[in-house]
Write a protein that holds these residues in place. Structure first.
Motif, mmCIF file in Angstrom:
data_model
loop_
_atom_site.group_PDB
_atom_site.id
_atom_site.type_symbol
_atom_site.label_atom_id
_atom_site.label_comp_id
_atom_site.label_asym_id
_atom_site.label_seq_id
_atom_site.Cartn_x
_atom_site.Cartn_y
_atom_site.Cartn_z
ATOM 1 N N ALA A 170 0.821 -1.209 0.000
ATOM 2 C CA ALA A 170 0.000 0.000 0.000
ATOM 3 C C ALA A 170 0.852 1.254 0.000
ATOM 4 N N GLY A 171 1.971 1.216 0.713
ATOM 5 C CA GLY A 171 2.831 2.398 0.783
ATOM 6 C C GLY A 171 3.372 2.793 -0.581
ATOM 7 N N GLU A 172 3.619 1.811 -1.443
ATOM 8 C CA GLU A 172 4.110 2.125 -2.786
ATOM 9 C C GLU A 172 3.067 2.916 -3.566
ATOM 10 N N GLY A 173 1.818 2.489 -3.469
ATOM 11 C CA GLY A 173 0.755 3.201 -4.167
ATOM 12 C C GLY A 173 0.573 4.604 -3.635
ATOM 13 N N VAL A 174 0.677 4.767 -2.314
ATOM 14 C CA VAL A 174 0.528 6.092 -1.715
ATOM 15 C C VAL A 174 1.628 7.024 -2.212
ATOM 16 N N CYS B 25 -1.348 -5.740 -4.600
ATOM 17 C CA CYS B 25 -1.779 -4.958 -3.430
ATOM 18 C C CYS B 25 -3.285 -4.737 -3.450
ATOM 19 N N TYR B 26 -3.829 -4.611 -4.644
ATOM 20 C CA TYR B 26 -5.267 -4.321 -4.766
ATOM 21 C C TYR B 26 -6.066 -5.594 -5.060
ATOM 22 N N ALA B 27 -5.579 -6.420 -5.933
ATOM 23 C CA ALA B 27 -6.255 -7.695 -6.217
ATOM 24 C C ALA B 27 -5.447 -8.473 -7.238
#
Length: 546
Positions: A497-501, A515-517
């Motif tokens: 999640a931190g990568e996406g943020v 991370c999402y699916a």
């Protein structure tokens, strides 16, 4: 030079049977025969034979008798001229018909045994030659070598310049090969851009390797024909008897297996090895199974979501082809997509996957898009847009909900055709995404020349950006460049999640990854959509603080 053993025509063109000379000779012969007959009658039959039996004819003087002979012979000869001329005309017609039949047989025989374009032997005469040479070889030889030659990049030349120029290229290739091979070699064209040479096996295999390399170098020289300036290449597979086979089928299959392995690195040659045969058989089985799988709908779409990183909302799904083989289990697309491209099934596969994806997505919220991958091979087909539009109309799916993913390799193969196809898509409202950006022929020129609306940053950069400063710098640079050009971006391979943020904070528009699916079946998508609808909305402030 190169012989065509077993291929000599059984019909040889004979000279016409009826000619003016033959008619003149016939008349002269008639004149002589009648002269001899008349003289014999006057001086032998009458005077010597018949007189013995008491049969007497009134005779004239010797001078008169000779004049009678001359007169009767000339008269008889002149009386034959009219019928002879009529007979001559009739015989000439029959003779012409006979000659035409012979020529037709010779032409048919030549076409049956030779390639009509290059004049080389064809597969039939090649097999006859190979069978004879292998059959004549005893325990100590002479043995045979087979060189199978494939012309690299020929398809691109044919697609770009048409059949007329590509035929000239094939003739030039044939001429170059003939000039390189020994006089006792038999050269044949198997079809397309494949040639094969059968020759006595030299004492050293190194000599065969040097010949193969010489062929590669010579066929890689520029082709300048009728304004064409083409750069081709060659790849060679080599098999020898008795090591790799003792009959023509075994030896040709061994050469094919060697060529198949060599084509993994175009511009090289390979000698046959036993492991290659197993690999080739496996590939042939995969090709056969692929035909069946596409026809039966066994290759199905899976869907992996991509999200807007600004608010974590769902934007759509990338469509991924998945094949659950009944024996081998799940086969990676990296294994079967190249095979589909090679045997010309990629268009059928894309159409089948797109059709099912459109039917599935029609049941989802209308704001969700689907993103479908196209092969570089397809970007050379001018009929591609019509195929896509026909599939969309059949499924009742709006083009505005479709995104096409392409790779940079597909853009550089045929720039003019690729640009026309993508412009056509954009005019219809279809988005165009450049996949795996940064790993291929990355060029700002591609972004300027083609109507690209989105860049997909390759997952290798995303996964290594936390440990490799250079990868992180590349990601930042790509995002800055995309923003300046007004092109959207998607980061692939996000696993935390931190990568996406962080990617969202520096301007990346979309994210995709485990991370999402993970990719899911079509029947699993509704449950995924329901779970997202039931989940609380993310706290934007908390995400920014993270």
């Amino acid at each position: 030079m190169q012989g065509t053993e077993g291929g000599v025509s059984k019909h040889t063109t004979s000279a016409p049977l009826v000619t003016p000379i033959s008619v003149l000779l016939t008349l002269l012969a008639t004149l002589v025969i009648m002269g001899i007959t008349s003289t014999s009658w006057e001086f032998i039959v009458q005077d010597q034979l018949l007189s013995r039996f008491g049969v007497n004819f009134e005779t004239f003087g010797s001078h008169d008798r000779w004049r009678f002979i001359y007169t009767s012979v000339i008269f008889a000869t002149l009386s034959q001229i009219g019928p002879a001329l009529l007979l001559f005309r009739l015989m000439r017609r029959l003779d012409r018909a006979r000659m035409e039949v012979i020529k037709a047989r010779e032409k048919a025989d030549s076409l049956a045994r030779h390639d009509p374009l290059t004049g080389l032997a064809n597969r039939r005469i090649l097999r006859d030659t190979l069978r004879k040479r292998l059959g004549a070889a005893g325990a100590n030889g002479p043995h045979t070598a087979v060189l199978l030659v494939d012309i690299d990049r020929f398809r691109s030349v044919a697609d770009l310049h048409g059949h007329s120029l590509s035929d000239l290229v094939l003739v030039e290739v044939a001429n170059r090969l003939k000039s390189l091979l020994p006089s006792d070699a038999v050269l044949a064209r198997l079809g397309g851009e494949e040639f094969i040479a059968v020759m006595p096996r030299p004492a050293s295999l190194d000599a065969l390797g040097k010949l193969a390399q010489h062929i590669i170098n010579h066929l890689s020289s520029p082709y300048q024909l009728n304004g064409l300036d083409a750069r081709l290449g060659a790849t060679v597979g080599i098999a020898v008897s008795p090591d790799n086979g003792t009959d023509e089928m075994e030896l040709m299959r061994a050469a094919e297996a060697a060529l198949y392995r060599a084509k993994a690195n175009p511009g090289t040659y390979r000698f046959f090895q036993p492991a290659m045969d197993r690999e080739l058989k496996q590939t042939l089985r995969l090709q056969r199974d692929l035909h069946t799988a596409i026809a039966n709908g066994a290759i199905v779409p899976f869907y992996q979501p991509f999200l807007r990183l600004s608010d974590n909302s769902l934007a759509g799904f990338e469509v991924l082809a998945r094949w659950n083989h009944p024996i081998r289990g799940f086969i990676s697309p990296d294994a079967f997509i190249p095979v589909a491209e090679e045997i010309g099934l990629i268009g059928q596969l894309t159409t089948a996957i797109l059709r099912q994806a459109c039917l599935d997505a029609s049941k989802w919220p209308q704001n969700l898009k689907i993103s479908v991958n196209l092969s570089p091979v397809q970007l050379k087909e001018v009929s591609l847009p019509d195929q896509i539009y026909r599939t969309l109309r059949t499924a009742g799916f709006p083009p505005q909900r479709l995104e096409i993913e392409i790779t940079e390799t597909g853009l550089v193969n045929d720039v003019t055709t690729a640009r026309a196809i993508l412009t056509n898509f954009r005019t219809a409202g279809i988005e165009v995404a450049l996949d795996d950006f940064g790993t291929g022929y990355s060029s700002l020129q591609n972004l300027r020349s083609f109507p690209v609306t989105k860049l997909k940053i390759d997952k290798s950069f995303v996964r290594s950006m936390n440990t490799d400063p250079q990868s992180k710098s590349l990601v930042v640079g790509i995002l800055a460049m995309s923003k300046s050009l007004g092109i959207l971006t998607t980061a692939e391979g996000i696993e935390e999640a931190g990568e996406g943020v962080w990617l969202g904070s520096i301007g990346c528009d979309y994210g995709q990854g485990y991370c999402y699916a993970k990719p899911m079946r079509g029947e699993e998508v509704p449950a995924f959509l329901n779970s997202r609808a039931a989940a609380p909305a993310p706290d934007a402030g908390a995400r920014q603080r993270a």
